[in-house]
Structure formats: C-alpha cells, structure tokens
Enzyme design. Sequence first.
Site, short mmCIF file in Angstrom:
data_model
loop_
_atom_site.label_atom_id
_atom_site.label_comp_id
_atom_site.label_asym_id
_atom_site.label_seq_id
_atom_site.Cartn_x
_atom_site.Cartn_y
_atom_site.Cartn_z
N HIS A 163 4.20 -4.72 8.93
CA HIS A 163 4.17 -4.62 10.40
C HIS A 163 2.86 -5.11 11.01
CE1 HIS A 163 7.50 -2.12 9.25
NE2 HIS A 163 6.70 -1.24 8.66
N ARG A 203 7.43 0.26 13.50
CA ARG A 203 8.00 -0.27 12.24
C ARG A 203 9.14 -1.25 12.49
NH1 ARG A 203 5.75 3.21 8.27
NH2 ARG A 203 5.30 5.24 9.17
N GLU A 210 12.84 -9.70 1.46
CA GLU A 210 12.08 -8.55 1.96
C GLU A 210 12.87 -7.28 1.65
OE1 GLU A 210 11.38 -8.79 6.17
OE2 GLU A 210 10.52 -6.78 6.29
N ALA A 246 3.23 -0.95 4.74
CA ALA A 246 2.71 -0.97 6.11
C ALA A 246 2.22 -2.36 6.54
CB ALA A 246 1.57 0.05 6.25
N ASP A 290 1.27 -15.88 6.65
CA ASP A 290 0.77 -17.23 6.41
C ASP A 290 0.88 -17.60 4.93
OD1 ASP A 290 0.20 -17.57 9.07
OD2 ASP A 290 -1.97 -17.32 8.89
N SER A 303 13.20 2.64 2.88
CA SER A 303 13.75 3.28 4.08
C SER A 303 14.29 2.20 5.02
CB SER A 303 12.65 4.07 4.80
OG SER A 303 11.67 3.19 5.33
N ARG A 343 13.29 4.26 12.40
CA ARG A 343 12.03 5.02 12.42
C ARG A 343 11.20 4.65 13.65
NH1 ARG A 343 9.46 4.56 6.68
NH2 ARG A 343 8.20 6.26 7.55
N PRO A 366 0.78 -1.23 0.00
CA PRO A 366 0.00 0.00 0.00
C PRO A 366 0.82 1.29 0.00
CG PRO A 366 -0.12 -1.11 2.13
CD PRO A 366 0.52 -2.06 1.18
N ASN A 367 0.31 2.24 -0.76
CA ASN A 367 0.86 3.60 -0.87
C ASN A 367 2.14 3.70 -1.69
OD1 ASN A 367 -1.20 4.89 0.84
ND2 ASN A 367 -0.27 3.69 2.47
C1 DQA Z 1 8.37 0.81 3.63
C2 DQA Z 1 8.51 0.99 5.15
C3 DQA Z 1 7.18 0.79 5.84
O1 DQA Z 1 7.32 0.98 7.25
C4 DQA Z 1 6.15 1.79 5.35
O2 DQA Z 1 4.89 1.55 5.92
C5 DQA Z 1 6.07 1.84 3.86
C6 DQA Z 1 7.28 1.70 3.06
C7 DQA Z 1 9.66 1.16 2.87
O3 DQA Z 1 9.80 0.76 1.73
O4 DQA Z 1 10.53 1.84 3.42
O5 DQA Z 1 5.01 2.11 3.30
O6 DQA Z 1 8.06 -0.54 3.37
#
Ligand code: DQA
Length: 144
Positions: free
Chosen positions: A82, A113, A100, A79, A89, A104, A109, A12-13
Amino acid sequence: MSAARIMILNGPNLNLLGMREPEIYGKDTLADIQALCEKTAEAHGLSIDFRQSNLEGELVNAIQECRSGYGGLILNAAAFTHTSVAILDALKTLTIPVIEVHLSNPHRREEFRHHSFVSLAARGIICGLGAKGYALAIEALAKS
Ligand code: DQA
C-alpha cells in the site's frame, strides 16, 4: 513457463504469522506456508525460492534478482503493498508474470489497504483465501 523456478517473496511482519492477528491471518506459520508451496510446486515440476524480509530494500533487491533465472514471481508485499513506489518500479523491470497474493481480503478492511501499488504490475491477484492463495498462485504460474 520458460524457467522452472519461482520466486515467492513475503514482506514485513509475515515472519510472525501464526502469532500475529490469527483472526485475520489464520493459524498457519510462514514455515507451514513454505511447506505448502514446496509441495504444490513439486507436484507441478517447479522449484521455489521462498523468502521473507521486513526491509523494503531487500525486497527490491530480490525482485531485481528475478530478472534472470526465474519464470514467475509470487509477491505478498504485506504493508509495502500500500506504500511502496520502489517495489512497483522494481516490478516494472520484470518481464515474467507477477501474481499478487494476500492472506486476508484487504478490500474488506481499512480504506488505506484498498490501494495496491503492486496491482499495477501484477498479472493476477489472489486475496482472502489464506495460505491456499499461495498454492493457487503456483498453479496459475504452472499453467501460464
Ligand atoms: C497482507 C495484507 C496487508 O494489508 C497487511 O499489511 C499485511 C498482510 C495479507 O497477506 O493479508 O501485512 O498482505
């Protein structure tokens, strides 16, 4: 690697990269990262399936798709890293290596996180190196 195709999944995002908190996530857009991944994969004779979803269930479905036809999974669950037992699963049903990735460094942070459900099923973790982390993950899979 047994299958030459890699799934690269973004949570997401991450569709808003470039506009979203660039001081944390950098100026690269998701399309820039996709182009970098395509170039890196091609250099290693691999192909990629690059996807993004804001929906947890869609990510679970895509992870399940990796059960056949894919040699590795690179996952930035954003997100959901976390929060999502469902993603953990799904990852546990895979036998292919999972890397993974985070743009960032979550450990520098907020405390919420610092825990990752994804890490429990990941072969390796790359974080804090921006878009380059994706290219490094592809290289790691190419050599596995
Ligand atoms: C993220 C780190 C996550 O904590 C955050 O919610 C993200 C991006 C990253 O790529 O740094 O959306 O996965």
